[in-house]
Design an enzyme around this catalytic site. Structure first.
Site, PDB file in Angstrom:
ATOM      1  N   SER A  87      94.419  31.080 145.931  1.00 47.68           N
ATOM      2  CA  SER A  87      93.496  32.202 145.762  1.00 47.68           C
ATOM      3  C   SER A  87      93.012  32.762 147.083  1.00 47.68           C
ATOM      4  O   SER A  87      92.183  33.674 147.097  1.00 47.68           O
ATOM      5  CB  SER A  87      92.297  31.770 144.912  1.00 47.68           C
ATOM      6  N   THR A 189      87.560  32.908 145.444  1.00 43.44           N
ATOM      7  CA  THR A 189      87.120  33.287 146.777  1.00 43.44           C
ATOM      8  C   THR A 189      86.645  32.036 147.497  1.00 43.44           C
ATOM      9  O   THR A 189      86.255  31.079 146.867  1.00 43.44           O
ATOM     10  CB  THR A 189      85.912  34.266 146.670  1.00 43.44           C
ATOM     11  N   THR A 207      89.615  36.232 150.408  1.00 42.15           N
ATOM     12  CA  THR A 207      90.288  35.989 149.135  1.00 42.15           C
ATOM     13  C   THR A 207      91.622  36.717 149.081  1.00 42.15           C
ATOM     14  O   THR A 207      91.860  37.671 149.831  1.00 42.15           O
ATOM     15  CB  THR A 207      89.404  36.487 147.966  1.00 42.15           C
ATOM     16  N   ARG A 217      93.909  47.025 143.765  1.00 45.30           N
ATOM     17  CA  ARG A 217      92.621  46.540 143.290  1.00 45.30           C
ATOM     18  C   ARG A 217      91.866  45.811 144.403  1.00 45.30           C
ATOM     19  O   ARG A 217      92.418  44.997 145.119  1.00 45.30           O
ATOM     20  CB  ARG A 217      92.809  45.605 142.100  1.00 45.30           C
ATOM     21  N   THR A 240      81.274  34.425 144.239  1.00 42.18           N
ATOM     22  CA  THR A 240      82.633  34.118 143.820  1.00 42.18           C
ATOM     23  C   THR A 240      82.762  34.416 142.335  1.00 42.18           C
ATOM     24  O   THR A 240      81.773  34.458 141.617  1.00 42.18           O
ATOM     25  CB  THR A 240      82.983  32.639 144.109  1.00 42.18           C
ATOM     26  N   GLY A 241      83.981  34.645 141.876  1.00 41.86           N
ATOM     27  CA  GLY A 241      84.193  34.929 140.464  1.00 41.86           C
ATOM     28  C   GLY A 241      84.673  36.349 140.227  1.00 41.86           C
ATOM     29  O   GLY A 241      85.386  36.923 141.050  1.00 41.86           O
TER      30      GLY A 241
END
Length: 329
Positions: A87, A189, A207, A217, A240-241
């Site tokens: 990631s 991230t 990330t 994106r 994060t997320g």
């Protein structure tokens, strides 16, 4: 690694601890009143997820009396170079066209900041972001312009798509179905915050974004105020997320401003998550995690679903701390 489980319910081994205590006393202006901060003994670093090698590297810099800015850069570079971390950086999962694209930002004690978005073929996006901050009049460079700048700065060009990530992408193409599922690592991230021996704060975030995302994106990670924000008089926060939701609430800036108003890092992180939940009807389908630190060295973390944790390295030791969550199970 717990970090790799986040989206279903979504160190420095030999280094001596900093000896002796030092006080970083500070005062904050909070709505016209002075608030005396607590004292902080020694430097410290925190990072999203259980990333002991990254926090160990950052603390090594701090232990050697390096700056918080150097510490966060060197710390997240560890994850950028780890091909097993799919990631971040090299080995990151590609977009739906098969291209690995990186986003990163960095911010220092003087509110200087730099970012790169949709960067290809350069491993250390965070270091390019720092060069944007230090070598240009801009804050953010994107795409081919970011890559051209990186090459001009001497960064080596390298294919970031590993065979493992390529094979997973080919398997995904059989259905080409994109449904971010909590606790599956398809968006993530590493965000890091540090306080150095001068009491100064810096942060970095990097990330490779959502796996199999639409080409172009961009999430919250490279956006100052969303994925990362630092105010040296108050503290710092990072996220994060599901980045789209953090952008919509300018999450990291919000948390720092709440700390400015007198909330603890924990209280501020909890409010940051609640703001997202209040605006997201299907919040149970996403995961968001925040971490924060204030000038006194107090830390906090909160998330929507269980499973998120953060690493902390200070004079008290090196530990992974599970974050409290809005949804309990």
């Amino acid at each position: 690694m717990e970090r790799r489980k986040f989206l279903k319910n979504s160190g420095l081994g030999g280094a001596a601890l900093m000896g002796g205590a030092w006080a970083a006393a500070c005062k904050e202006e909070t709505e016209g009143r002075k608030v005396e901060a607590k004292t902080l003994s020694g430097p410290m670093v925190i990072a999203t997820w259980d990333v002991p090698n990254a926090t160990a590297k950052a603390y090594e810099v701090l232990h050697g009396l390096g700056t918080a800015l150097d510490a966060v850069e060197k710390g997240v570079m560890v994850e950028e170079a780890d091909v097993e971390n799919q990631s971040v950086g090299k080995g990151g999962r590609p977009d739906r066209d098969g291209h690995v694209t990186l986003d990163a930002c960095i911010m220092d004690k003087d509110s200087r900041c730099g970012a790169v978005v949709y960067l290809r073929d350069i491993v250390h996006a965070v270091s390019v972001a720092r060069k944007v901050m230090e070598e240009t009049p801009h804050v953010m460079l994107a795409g081919e312009g970011a890559k051209k700048f990186a090459l001009e700065m001497g960064f080596p060009e390298e294919d970031l798509l590993t065979e493992k990530s390529r094979q997973e992408w080919l398997e995904w193409k059989k259905t080409s179905k994109y449904e971010p599922v909590i606790n599956i690592e398809n968006h993530d991230t590493i965000g890091m915050l540090a306080i150095d021996s001068n009491g100064d704060i810096a942060g970095a975030c990097t990330t490779s974004g959502m796996a199999y995302k639409m080409a172009g994106r961009i999430g919250d990670s490279p956006i100052i105020g969303a994925g990362l924000f630092v105010d040296n008089e108050v503290g710092g926060a990072t996220a994060t997320g599901m980045g789209e939701e953090v952008v919509r609430t300018v999450g990291s800036f919000l948390i720092v401003e709440l700390m400015r108003q007198g909330k603890s890092p924990q209280e501020a992180c909890e409010e940051g998550v609640r703001r997202i939940i209040a605006k997201k009807e299907n919040y149970r389908d996403i995961q968001i995690g925040f971490i924060a630190v204030n000038k006194a060295g107090e830390t906090g973390a909160f998330c929507i679903h269980p499973g998120f944790s953060y690493r902390k390295y200070s004079t008290a030791g090196h530990e992974n701390i599970p974050a409290a969550s809005y949804i309990k199970s």
